[in-house]
Design a protein around this motif. Sequence first.
Motif, PDB file in Angstrom:
ATOM      1  N   GLY A  61      49.814 -19.518  10.814  1.00 36.74           N
ATOM      2  CA  GLY A  61      49.015 -18.614  11.255  1.00 36.74           C
ATOM      3  C   GLY A  61      47.503 -18.729  10.250  1.00 36.74           C
ATOM      4  O   GLY A  61      46.775 -17.570  10.271  1.00 36.74           O
ATOM      5  N   ILE A  62      47.731 -20.017   9.686  1.00 36.11           N
ATOM      6  CA  ILE A  62      46.400 -20.220   8.524  1.00 36.11           C
ATOM      7  C   ILE A  62      45.451 -21.200   8.980  1.00 36.11           C
ATOM      8  O   ILE A  62      44.458 -21.028   9.117  1.00 36.11           O
ATOM      9  N   CYS A  63      45.960 -22.401   9.874  1.00 35.59           N
ATOM     10  CA  CYS A  63      45.249 -23.538   9.882  1.00 35.59           C
ATOM     11  C   CYS A  63      44.225 -23.619  11.216  1.00 35.59           C
ATOM     12  O   CYS A  63      43.192 -24.358  11.335  1.00 35.59           O
ATOM     13  N   GLY A  64      44.669 -22.788  12.254  1.00 31.26           N
ATOM     14  CA  GLY A  64      43.724 -22.775  13.259  1.00 31.26           C
ATOM     15  C   GLY A  64      44.028 -23.746  14.355  1.00 31.26           C
ATOM     16  O   GLY A  64      43.354 -24.095  15.443  1.00 31.26           O
ATOM     17  N   MET A  65      45.250 -24.793  14.328  1.00 32.25           N
ATOM     18  CA  MET A  65      45.343 -25.875  15.177  1.00 32.25           C
ATOM     19  C   MET A  65      46.136 -25.273  16.348  1.00 32.25           C
ATOM     20  O   MET A  65      45.935 -25.970  17.489  1.00 32.25           O
ATOM     21  N   CYS A  66      46.996 -24.359  16.298  1.00 36.51           N
ATOM     22  CA  CYS A  66      47.582 -24.073  17.520  1.00 36.51           C
ATOM     23  C   CYS A  66      46.762 -23.325  18.522  1.00 36.51           C
ATOM     24  O   CYS A  66      45.588 -22.687  18.096  1.00 36.51           O
ATOM     25  N   SER A  67      47.190 -23.425  20.027  1.00 38.08           N
ATOM     26  CA  SER A  67      46.142 -22.772  20.855  1.00 38.08           C
ATOM     27  C   SER A  67      47.027 -22.466  22.121  1.00 38.08           C
ATOM     28  O   SER A  67      48.075 -21.568  21.540  1.00 38.08           O
ATOM     29  N   LEU A  68      47.070 -22.754  23.175  1.00 36.18           N
ATOM     30  CA  LEU A  68      47.686 -22.337  24.264  1.00 36.18           C
ATOM     31  C   LEU A  68      47.527 -21.048  25.061  1.00 36.18           C
ATOM     32  O   LEU A  68      47.407 -20.060  24.192  1.00 36.18           O
ATOM     33  N   VAL A  69      46.971 -21.438  26.056  1.00 34.34           N
ATOM     34  CA  VAL A  69      46.951 -20.032  26.972  1.00 34.34           C
ATOM     35  C   VAL A  69      48.170 -19.664  27.738  1.00 34.34           C
ATOM     36  O   VAL A  69      48.763 -20.309  28.410  1.00 34.34           O
ATOM     37  N   ILE A  70      48.755 -18.589  27.237  1.00 30.89           N
ATOM     38  CA  ILE A  70      50.102 -18.189  27.750  1.00 30.89           C
ATOM     39  C   ILE A  70      50.096 -16.988  28.780  1.00 30.89           C
ATOM     40  O   ILE A  70      49.542 -15.859  28.340  1.00 30.89           O
ATOM     41  N   ASN A  71      50.687 -17.295  29.830  1.00 31.83           N
ATOM     42  CA  ASN A  71      50.644 -16.286  30.746  1.00 31.83           C
ATOM     43  C   ASN A  71      49.032 -15.804  31.057  1.00 31.83           C
ATOM     44  O   ASN A  71      48.878 -14.395  31.187  1.00 31.83           O
ATOM     45  N   GLY A  72      48.113 -16.499  30.955  1.00 30.01           N
ATOM     46  CA  GLY A  72      46.713 -16.201  31.176  1.00 30.01           C
ATOM     47  C   GLY A  72      46.140 -15.727  29.929  1.00 30.01           C
ATOM     48  O   GLY A  72      44.864 -15.625  30.012  1.00 30.01           O
ATOM     49  N   ILE A  73      46.553 -15.647  28.866  1.00 29.25           N
ATOM     50  CA  ILE A  73      45.972 -15.047  27.796  1.00 29.25           C
ATOM     51  C   ILE A  73      46.150 -15.925  26.301  1.00 29.25           C
ATOM     52  O   ILE A  73      47.267 -16.566  26.044  1.00 29.25           O
ATOM     53  N   PRO A  74      45.082 -16.348  25.820  1.00 26.92           N
ATOM     54  CA  PRO A  74      44.807 -17.203  24.640  1.00 26.92           C
ATOM     55  C   PRO A  74      45.789 -16.630  23.537  1.00 26.92           C
ATOM     56  O   PRO A  74      45.734 -15.503  23.364  1.00 26.92           O
ATOM     57  N   HIS A  75      46.723 -17.582  23.191  1.00 20.32           N
ATOM     58  CA  HIS A  75      47.683 -17.163  22.052  1.00 20.32           C
ATOM     59  C   HIS A  75      48.853 -16.071  22.640  1.00 20.32           C
ATOM     60  O   HIS A  75      49.590 -15.552  21.756  1.00 20.32           O
ATOM     61  N   GLY A  76      48.686 -15.673  23.828  1.00 21.98           N
ATOM     62  CA  GLY A  76      49.815 -14.828  24.490  1.00 21.98           C
ATOM     63  C   GLY A  76      49.747 -13.539  24.426  1.00 21.98           C
ATOM     64  O   GLY A  76      50.381 -12.711  25.037  1.00 21.98           O
ATOM     65  N   HIS A  78      49.526 -10.978  22.089  1.00 22.67           N
ATOM     66  CA  HIS A  78      49.958  -9.902  21.025  1.00 22.67           C
ATOM     67  C   HIS A  78      48.876  -9.665  19.845  1.00 22.67           C
ATOM     68  O   HIS A  78      48.512 -10.569  19.293  1.00 22.67           O
ATOM     69  N   ARG A  79      48.541  -8.565  19.572  1.00 26.43           N
ATOM     70  CA  ARG A  79      47.272  -8.294  18.743  1.00 26.43           C
ATOM     71  C   ARG A  79      47.453  -9.151  17.363  1.00 26.43           C
ATOM     72  O   ARG A  79      48.568  -8.824  16.758  1.00 26.43           O
ATOM     73  N   GLY A  80      46.345  -9.893  16.805  1.00 25.71           N
ATOM     74  CA  GLY A  80      46.682 -10.455  15.659  1.00 25.71           C
ATOM     75  C   GLY A  80      47.733 -11.466  15.159  1.00 25.71           C
ATOM     76  O   GLY A  80      48.162 -11.572  14.397  1.00 25.71           O
ATOM     77  N   THR A  81      47.887 -12.276  16.518  1.00 22.80           N
ATOM     78  CA  THR A  81      49.050 -13.198  16.414  1.00 22.80           C
ATOM     79  C   THR A  81      48.657 -14.495  17.033  1.00 22.80           C
ATOM     80  O   THR A  81      48.228 -14.347  18.105  1.00 22.80           O
ATOM     81  N   ALA A  82      48.637 -15.462  16.400  1.00 14.55           N
ATOM     82  CA  ALA A  82      48.482 -16.670  17.006  1.00 14.55           C
ATOM     83  C   ALA A  82      49.880 -17.170  17.484  1.00 14.55           C
ATOM     84  O   ALA A  82      50.913 -16.885  17.233  1.00 14.55           O
ATOM     85  N   THR A  83      49.738 -18.481  18.293  1.00 16.08           N
ATOM     86  CA  THR A  83      50.554 -18.887  19.023  1.00 16.08           C
ATOM     87  C   THR A  83      51.725 -19.415  18.173  1.00 16.08           C
ATOM     88  O   THR A  83      53.032 -18.943  18.682  1.00 16.08           O
ATOM     89  N   VAL A 223      41.649 -11.343  21.874  1.00 14.30           N
ATOM     90  CA  VAL A 223      42.446 -12.164  21.559  1.00 14.30           C
ATOM     91  C   VAL A 223      42.664 -12.772  20.321  1.00 14.30           C
ATOM     92  O   VAL A 223      43.453 -13.648  20.085  1.00 14.30           O
ATOM     93  N   CYS A 224      41.503 -12.671  19.199  1.00 14.82           N
ATOM     94  CA  CYS A 224      41.345 -13.207  18.196  1.00 14.82           C
ATOM     95  C   CYS A 224      42.684 -12.893  17.238  1.00 14.82           C
ATOM     96  O   CYS A 224      43.002 -11.812  16.860  1.00 14.82           O
ATOM     97  N   PRO A 225      43.225 -13.939  17.002  1.00 14.69           N
ATOM     98  CA  PRO A 225      44.404 -13.722  15.828  1.00 14.69           C
ATOM     99  C   PRO A 225      44.119 -13.290  14.542  1.00 14.69           C
ATOM    100  O   PRO A 225      45.031 -12.799  13.728  1.00 14.69           O
ATOM    101  N   LYS A 226      42.866 -13.267  14.133  1.00 17.80           N
ATOM    102  CA  LYS A 226      42.372 -12.759  12.896  1.00 17.80           C
ATOM    103  C   LYS A 226      41.660 -11.601  12.903  1.00 17.80           C
ATOM    104  O   LYS A 226      41.112 -10.945  12.050  1.00 17.80           O
ATOM    105  N   GLU A 227      41.607 -10.927  14.281  1.00 13.73           N
ATOM    106  CA  GLU A 227      41.156  -9.606  14.610  1.00 13.73           C
ATOM    107  C   GLU A 227      39.484  -9.600  13.943  1.00 13.73           C
ATOM    108  O   GLU A 227      39.033  -8.426  13.432  1.00 13.73           O
ATOM    109  N   ILE A 228      38.942 -10.533  14.199  1.00 17.25           N
ATOM    110  CA  ILE A 228      37.244 -10.626  13.796  1.00 17.25           C
ATOM    111  C   ILE A 228      36.829  -9.909  14.639  1.00 17.25           C
ATOM    112  O   ILE A 228      36.791  -9.739  15.891  1.00 17.25           O
ATOM    113  N   SER A 229      36.075  -8.767  14.328  1.00 14.83           N
ATOM    114  CA  SER A 229      35.185  -7.698  14.930  1.00 14.83           C
ATOM    115  C   SER A 229      33.928  -8.170  15.396  1.00 14.83           C
ATOM    116  O   SER A 229      33.109  -9.047  14.914  1.00 14.83           O
TER     117      SER A 229
END
Length: 248
Positions: A61-76, A78-83, A223-229
């Motif tokens: 969850g640090i580098c920002g390289m992972c992506s993937l739209v999982i079941n229609g939602i970027p990163h799947g 789950h709040r604050g969670t990268a793929t 969808v932001c894995p870092k919960e940017i406001s």
Amino acid sequence: MNLTLKVWRQSNANTRGRFETYEAKDVLADMSFLEMLDVVNEGLIERGQEPIAFDSDCREGICGMCSLVINGIPHGGHRGTATCQLHMRHFEDGQTITIEPWRAKAFPLVKDLVVNRSAFDRIIQSGGFISVNTGGTPDGNAIPVPKTDSDLAMDAAACIGCGACVAACKNASAMLFVAAKVSHLNLLPQGKTEKDRRALSMVHQMDAEGFGNCTVTGSCEAVCPKEISLSFIAKMNRDYGAATLKGK
Ligand code: SF4
Ligand code: FES
């Protein structure tokens, strides 16, 4: 768990893509989503087939390289969670999972689930830096920074540049990413000297790259894995407006 995967396969940007179906068998609940894909790929390689191309690096969850739209939602979804931080315990035996790449004009497809996010690099190159001489490392108390500003700057600096905000937005807007990068420097004393130039350059580069406009749907923040406001977008708009009025 045994799962069915519907994965987007596309050789390159010039060929037509399609969904291919794969069976993922004996998936453990403690596996990460990317480990599950690694196992599927091992099976494909053993059978002499082309493995699924996807991006990853740190897997924490640090580098920002992972992506993937999982079941229609970027990163799947789950709040604050990268793929890379998503675990298979969130899925159920027998489930069908759809996996797609980020889809945005400014992120051209490279292969399968990999897209080119260099547009973000060019936005950073246009102003996401401090070029004034700020001297050596100052004493911690030598430059007083209000606690609210330092907290906000740290919140903004948490952006890992993954691009999920763009993938989630119906306009493919990069406003949340750019707002985070503008704000984390503009809030601090070292960044204020170039505040106006930074806001103007980065917003202009964002437009030049072909990202859409923000219509404040909030899908980026969701969808932001870092919960940017979303409030950082309002702050950047203020910085941009002020710089425009000053004619800088
Ligand atoms: S704002 Fe969030 S979703 Fe967008 S690039 Fe940064 S970390 Fe990723
Ligand atoms: S692989 Fe680095 S953030 Fe996911």
